[in-house]
Design an enzyme around this catalytic site. Structure first.
Site, PDB file in Angstrom:
ATOM      1  N   GLU A  30       0.856  -1.191   0.000  1.00  0.00           N
ATOM      2  CA  GLU A  30       0.000   0.000   0.000  1.00  0.00           C
ATOM      3  C   GLU A  30       0.890   1.238   0.000  1.00  0.00           C
ATOM      4  OE1 GLU A  30      -3.869   0.388   1.772  1.00  0.00           O
ATOM      5  OE2 GLU A  30      -3.080   1.940   3.095  1.00  0.00           O
ATOM      6  N   HIS A  79      -7.982   3.264  -4.391  1.00  0.00           N
ATOM      7  CA  HIS A  79      -8.959   3.384  -3.313  1.00  0.00           C
ATOM      8  C   HIS A  79     -10.161   4.208  -3.775  1.00  0.00           C
ATOM      9  CE1 HIS A  79      -6.345   2.457   0.456  1.00  0.00           C
ATOM     10  NE2 HIS A  79      -5.966   1.724  -0.584  1.00  0.00           N
ATOM     11  N   LYS A  97       8.166   3.577   2.744  1.00  0.00           N
ATOM     12  CA  LYS A  97       9.507   3.350   3.290  1.00  0.00           C
ATOM     13  C   LYS A  97      10.107   2.107   2.644  1.00  0.00           C
ATOM     14  CE  LYS A  97       9.043   6.617   6.486  1.00  0.00           C
ATOM     15  NZ  LYS A  97       9.844   7.856   6.513  1.00  0.00           N
TER      16      LYS A  97
END
Length: 290
Positions: A18, A78, A277
């Protein structure tokens, strides 16, 4: 391609990701560098968020298109109910189709801070409304919904939460991606309850490696997930001894153990909440070695 077809074709556990698109386009180069690095995980798909009320929906559209055509990762955009109308949703889906994106994650969305906001004023009030709209009017699209192993924070009981999960699934969704959790027993109990009620759709567990005490406190306040007391105490102890680096290492070790237990217990794959990240996710995958 519908993501559910790719899930069914898998013979071993997979990763999905995600991403949170940056609002400022000047940050996009850095963002796509992260996406490119995470291709090393061979993700089956990647979900792409947008802000409340569709405030960054145009960004989501462009980023999902680039993710598919430039990065070669199957995206899942989304959709939320906040500020949405059937016309807006249909228009957005048609734009996704033009970009060769054919998968969405249908969510109710978080209540905006506006005190005047009321769910009863929304044309689409529930995730199941979105699922039904997409399923009925855009049958070429794959649809996923969220699941809550510890029950949605607004559900009065676990039975109520299970009921509404079933409503979303019966409306036409293909599979479930769970909210983040830290107790693997919650996931397996959630799946067991679904199966005992005749719901056999794939359920992909969502995992968030902990970065710092401040970040996990903020995330928990937003999503309503639970954290085991022993884990929280170990994070506090790590923070006292070594600050954020020690907390991150403690969280990473915990996430590695979570993933191994989930995969060994039969989870079809792992959905990583990346927080954009790359280092964290790559280190995690290197230690797990799916």
């Amino acid at each position: 391609m519908k993501i559910i077809d790719a899930i069914k074709s898998q013979s071993k556990p997979f990763y999905s990701l995600e991403f949170f698109p940056p609002k400022e386009k000047k940050q996009w180069d850095s963002f796509f560098s992260t996406v490119e690095r995470l291709k090393a995980l061979n993700p089956l798909f990647a979900s792409v968020t947008y802000g409340a009320g569709g405030s960054t929906q145009d960004n989501t559209l462009e980023i999902t298109s680039r993710m598919k055509h430039e990065a070669g990762i199957e995206p899942m955009a989304h959709l939320t109910c906040v500020g949405a109308s059937k016309e807006k949703i249909n228009g957005f889906i048609n734009k996704l189709r033009e970009a060769d994106v054919h998968n969405v994650l249908a969510l109710r969305g978080d209540r905006p801070a506006d005190e005047k906001f009321s769910w009863t004023d929304q044309q689409l009030r529930y995730a199941s409304d979105l699922v039904g709209l997409v399923s009925n009017e855009h049958p070429d699209f794959g649809i996923s919904v969220a699941g809550y192993p510890a029950a949605h924070p607004e559900s009065p009981t676990f039975a109520d939460d299970l009921h509404y999960t079933r409503v979303k699934i019966d409306a036409g969704s293909d599979f479930v991606v769970t909210q983040l959790f830290f107790d693997v027993r919650e996931y397996f109990d959630f799946v067991s309850r679904l199966r005992s009620n005749g719901i056999n759709k794939p359920v992909i567990p969502g995992i968030l490696p902990i970065q710092s005490l401040s970040s996990i406190r903020r995330i928990l306040s937003l999503c309503g997930a639970n954290i085991p007391g022993q884990l929280y105490l170990s994070l506090e102890e790590a923070n006292e001894k070594g600050g954020d680096d020690a907390v991150k290492e403690t969280g990473l070790k915990f996430a590695v153990n979570q993933i191994r237990q989930l995969v060994d217990g039969g989870a079809p794959g792992i959905h990583l909440y990346t927080l954009n990240k790359a280092d964290m996710c790559l280190e995690l995958a290197d230690r797990v070695k799916l």
